[in-house]
Scaffold this motif. Structure first.
Motif, PDB file in Angstrom:
ATOM      1  N   LYS A   4       0.840  -1.205   0.000  1.00 49.02           N
ATOM      2  CA  LYS A   4       0.000   0.000   0.000  1.00 49.02           C
ATOM      3  C   LYS A   4       0.873   1.252   0.000  1.00 49.02           C
ATOM      4  CE  LYS A   4      -3.781  -2.178   2.471  1.00 49.02           C
ATOM      5  NZ  LYS A   4      -4.627  -2.166   3.651  1.00 49.02           N
ATOM      6  N   PHE A   5       0.427   2.225  -0.792  1.00 45.29           N
ATOM      7  CA  PHE A   5       1.151   3.481  -0.926  1.00 45.29           C
ATOM      8  C   PHE A   5       0.182   4.654  -0.911  1.00 45.29           C
ATOM      9  CE2 PHE A   5       3.596   0.212  -3.033  1.00 45.29           C
ATOM     10  CZ  PHE A   5       4.895   0.446  -2.597  1.00 45.29           C
ATOM     11  N   GLN A   6       0.734   5.838  -0.683  1.00 45.51           N
ATOM     12  CA  GLN A   6       0.006   7.094  -0.831  1.00 45.51           C
ATOM     13  C   GLN A   6       0.707   7.864  -1.931  1.00 45.51           C
ATOM     14  OE1 GLN A   6      -2.802   8.412   0.544  1.00 45.51           O
ATOM     15  NE2 GLN A   6      -2.503  10.159  -0.809  1.00 45.51           N
ATOM     16  N   ILE A   7      -0.034   8.217  -2.974  1.00 41.33           N
ATOM     17  CA  ILE A   7       0.534   9.045  -4.039  1.00 41.33           C
ATOM     18  C   ILE A   7      -0.077  10.431  -3.922  1.00 41.33           C
ATOM     19  CG2 ILE A   7       0.804   9.386  -6.519  1.00 41.33           C
ATOM     20  CD1 ILE A   7       0.771   6.362  -6.852  1.00 41.33           C
ATOM     21  N   ASN A   8       0.781  11.404  -3.667  1.00 39.23           N
ATOM     22  CA  ASN A   8       0.343  12.788  -3.543  1.00 39.23           C
ATOM     23  C   ASN A   8       0.355  13.451  -4.911  1.00 39.23           C
ATOM     24  OD1 ASN A   8       0.193  12.675  -0.616  1.00 39.23           O
ATOM     25  ND2 ASN A   8       2.410  12.510  -0.708  1.00 39.23           N
TER      26      ASN A   8
END
Length: 72
Positions: A4-8
């Motif tokens: 899981k990642f957060q892409i800003n």
């Protein structure tokens, strides 16, 4: 393996499509799911482990996106 990642920088479905296409161009990436709700949440299914730096380098082909892993 799924991570899981957060892409800003994700703001619309066009962003989702661009990011998905550029990440899935990596041979080690099997599937990419990018969500608008919550904005920028991402699940990447990989055939082999990639570092956040390797993913960021690929995203640098587009402008304005940064990625960070969501630790459990």
């Amino acid at each position: 393996m799924k991570r899981k990642f957060q892409i800003n920088g994700i703001s619309c479905s066009g962003c989702v499509n661009r990011v998905k296409k550029v990440l899935e161009a990596l041979p080690a990436v099997e599937k990419t799911e990018v969500f608008l709700n919550p904005k920028g949440a991402t699940i990447i299914t990989m055939k082999e482990t990639l570092t956040v730096d390797e993913l960021q380098k690929q995203l640098d082909n587009l402008e304005g996106y940064t990625i960070e892993e969501i630790k459990k």
